[in-house]
Design a protein around this motif. Structure first.
Motif, PDB file in Angstrom:
ATOM      1  N   LEU A 111      62.323  60.285 -28.526  1.00  0.00           N
ATOM      2  CA  LEU A 111      61.527  59.515 -27.749  1.00  0.00           C
ATOM      3  C   LEU A 111      60.372  58.811 -28.854  1.00  0.00           C
ATOM      4  O   LEU A 111      59.001  58.952 -28.092  1.00  0.00           O
ATOM      5  CB  LEU A 111      60.820  59.876 -26.300  1.00  0.00           C
ATOM      6  N   LYS A 112      60.979  58.149 -29.536  1.00  0.00           N
ATOM      7  CA  LYS A 112      59.856  57.923 -30.788  1.00  0.00           C
ATOM      8  C   LYS A 112      58.828  56.764 -30.356  1.00  0.00           C
ATOM      9  O   LYS A 112      57.905  56.673 -30.602  1.00  0.00           O
ATOM     10  CB  LYS A 112      60.528  57.434 -31.959  1.00  0.00           C
ATOM     11  N   ALA A 113      59.472  56.151 -29.574  1.00  0.00           N
ATOM     12  CA  ALA A 113      58.443  54.992 -28.719  1.00  0.00           C
ATOM     13  C   ALA A 113      57.242  55.492 -27.975  1.00  0.00           C
ATOM     14  O   ALA A 113      56.097  54.667 -27.858  1.00  0.00           O
ATOM     15  CB  ALA A 113      59.125  53.997 -27.750  1.00  0.00           C
ATOM     16  N   LEU A 114      57.242  56.942 -27.605  1.00  0.00           N
ATOM     17  CA  LEU A 114      56.013  57.377 -26.927  1.00  0.00           C
ATOM     18  C   LEU A 114      55.103  57.670 -27.739  1.00  0.00           C
ATOM     19  O   LEU A 114      53.996  57.872 -27.366  1.00  0.00           O
ATOM     20  CB  LEU A 114      56.446  58.427 -26.068  1.00  0.00           C
ATOM     21  N   GLY A 115      55.145  57.742 -29.085  1.00  0.00           N
ATOM     22  CA  GLY A 115      54.406  58.091 -30.011  1.00  0.00           C
ATOM     23  C   GLY A 115      54.373  59.613 -30.402  1.00  0.00           C
ATOM     24  O   GLY A 115      54.646  60.132 -29.607  1.00  0.00           O
ATOM     25  N   PRO A 116      53.760  59.936 -31.607  1.00  0.00           N
ATOM     26  CA  PRO A 116      53.849  61.416 -32.128  1.00  0.00           C
ATOM     27  C   PRO A 116      53.041  62.439 -31.204  1.00  0.00           C
ATOM     28  O   PRO A 116      53.427  63.645 -31.051  1.00  0.00           O
ATOM     29  CB  PRO A 116      53.393  61.145 -33.414  1.00  0.00           C
ATOM     30  N   GLU A 117      52.055  62.108 -30.687  1.00  0.00           N
ATOM     31  CA  GLU A 117      50.976  62.918 -29.974  1.00  0.00           C
ATOM     32  C   GLU A 117      51.741  63.190 -28.793  1.00  0.00           C
ATOM     33  O   GLU A 117      51.892  64.282 -28.413  1.00  0.00           O
ATOM     34  CB  GLU A 117      49.811  62.272 -29.772  1.00  0.00           C
ATOM     35  N   LEU A 118      52.329  62.297 -27.982  1.00  0.00           N
ATOM     36  CA  LEU A 118      52.695  62.702 -26.607  1.00  0.00           C
ATOM     37  C   LEU A 118      54.274  63.290 -27.004  1.00  0.00           C
ATOM     38  O   LEU A 118      54.556  64.199 -26.176  1.00  0.00           O
ATOM     39  CB  LEU A 118      52.999  61.321 -25.771  1.00  0.00           C
ATOM     40  N   VAL A 119      54.839  62.729 -27.900  1.00  0.00           N
ATOM     41  CA  VAL A 119      56.017  63.651 -28.096  1.00  0.00           C
ATOM     42  C   VAL A 119      55.932  65.093 -28.613  1.00  0.00           C
ATOM     43  O   VAL A 119      56.550  66.120 -28.284  1.00  0.00           O
ATOM     44  CB  VAL A 119      56.824  63.049 -29.346  1.00  0.00           C
ATOM     45  N   GLY A 120      54.924  65.481 -29.365  1.00  0.00           N
ATOM     46  CA  GLY A 120      54.349  66.626 -29.711  1.00  0.00           C
ATOM     47  C   GLY A 120      54.004  67.534 -28.311  1.00  0.00           C
ATOM     48  O   GLY A 120      54.359  68.554 -28.358  1.00  0.00           O
ATOM     49  N   ARG A 121      53.566  66.832 -27.443  1.00  0.00           N
ATOM     50  CA  ARG A 121      52.901  67.537 -25.936  1.00  0.00           C
ATOM     51  C   ARG A 121      54.274  68.078 -25.366  1.00  0.00           C
ATOM     52  O   ARG A 121      54.537  69.071 -24.947  1.00  0.00           O
ATOM     53  CB  ARG A 121      52.169  66.598 -25.288  1.00  0.00           C
ATOM     54  N   LEU A 122      55.265  67.067 -25.387  1.00  0.00           N
ATOM     55  CA  LEU A 122      56.454  67.212 -24.751  1.00  0.00           C
ATOM     56  C   LEU A 122      57.380  68.374 -25.461  1.00  0.00           C
ATOM     57  O   LEU A 122      57.931  69.215 -24.793  1.00  0.00           O
ATOM     58  CB  LEU A 122      57.512  66.104 -24.636  1.00  0.00           C
ATOM     59  N   SER A 123      57.213  68.340 -26.838  1.00  0.00           N
ATOM     60  CA  SER A 123      58.128  69.312 -27.708  1.00  0.00           C
ATOM     61  C   SER A 123      57.612  70.650 -27.393  1.00  0.00           C
ATOM     62  O   SER A 123      58.463  71.630 -27.651  1.00  0.00           O
ATOM     63  CB  SER A 123      58.269  68.846 -28.950  1.00  0.00           C
ATOM     64  N   GLY A 124      56.346  70.825 -27.093  1.00  0.00           N
ATOM     65  CA  GLY A 124      55.680  71.955 -26.788  1.00  0.00           C
ATOM     66  C   GLY A 124      55.786  72.594 -25.567  1.00  0.00           C
ATOM     67  O   GLY A 124      55.720  73.975 -25.624  1.00  0.00           O
TER      68      GLY A 124
END
Length: 228
Positions: free
Chosen positions: A26-39
């Motif tokens: 989901l790269k369109a969400l940006g790395p910070e939000l993707v990081g939160r979701l992946s965590g």
């Protein structure tokens, strides 16, 4: 959205997100939000298997208080495979047809109802559908897929798209080759053989932000085709 997520997490709230692909894609969400979701806890929701579909069909018929023979429930569970919503639609359709025709629900009536519904669900796959799905899964632009570029990050998705086009459409070799960058029919044949070799060897392919084997990549593309 990132601020909202952080605020809710600080308040001890539980958040549930759904998507048609893993957070890393989901790269369109940006790395910070993707990081939160992946965590968080990431789980794949598989389509229901036959036993689950049969159980859902039974529950739906009980809820509607209609008498559906076990053989009919088994028929519905065998043919309606995508989701609980489609199972609900099939059971509702059986009830409506039974009332309208003033007939009990039989296997013959069920076959008629399911045949009509299958026509609605089985939308033909187009070459453009495959192109969009492959580009989404691999994180590349349509223009790149149709370009003359031969780097593996572009040529491998292109070959996979040609293989999927042969599997899911009735397009001729020449039509597929022309669609994916004005290539010859022999290029499509070569792409088919290459993908089949990858599958035999369980070779990895590179997606947008991760690597997986080719069968997993195919599954992800086909999941998008089913939900499109």
């Amino acid at each position: 959205m990132l601020y909202t997520v952080d605020t809710l997490l600080k308040d001890g709230r539980q958040l549930v997100f759904t998507s048609d692909r893993p957070p890393a894609e989901l790269k369109a969400l940006g790395p910070e939000l993707v990081g939160r979701l992946s965590g968080g806890l990431v789980c794949r929701v598989e389509p229901p298997d036959y036993a689950t579909r049969l159980g859902i069909a039974r529950q739906l018929s009980r809820r509607l208080q209609i008498d559906v023979p076990e053989t009919v429930l088994a028929l519905v569970a065998s043919h309606v495979t995508s989701s609980a919503r489609e199972l609900s639609g099939a059971i509702n359709r059986l009830q409506v047809m039974s009332v309208a025709l003033q007939q009990p629900i039989t296997r013959s009536l069920a076959e008629q109802a399911i045949s009509d519904l299958k026509d609605q669900w089985s939308t033909p796959v187009q070459l453009a559908d495959i192109q969009r799905a492959v580009c989404d899964v691999f994180g590349i632009e349509v223009a790149s897929l149709q370009s003359k570029r031969k780097v593996s990050s572009i040529s491998h998705p292109r070959m996979l798209a040609m293989w999927l086009a042969r599997k899911h459409t009735r397009a001729a070799l020449a039509e597929i080759g022309h669609f994916f960058g004005r290539r010859s029919h022999s290029t499509v044949i070569s792409a088919q053989k290459r993908v089949e070799r990858w599958m035999r060897r369980q070779e990895p392919v590179r997606l947008s932000q991760q690597t997986c084997n080719v069968e997993e990549a195919i599954r992800r593309v086909e999941d998008l085709l089913r939900t499109a």
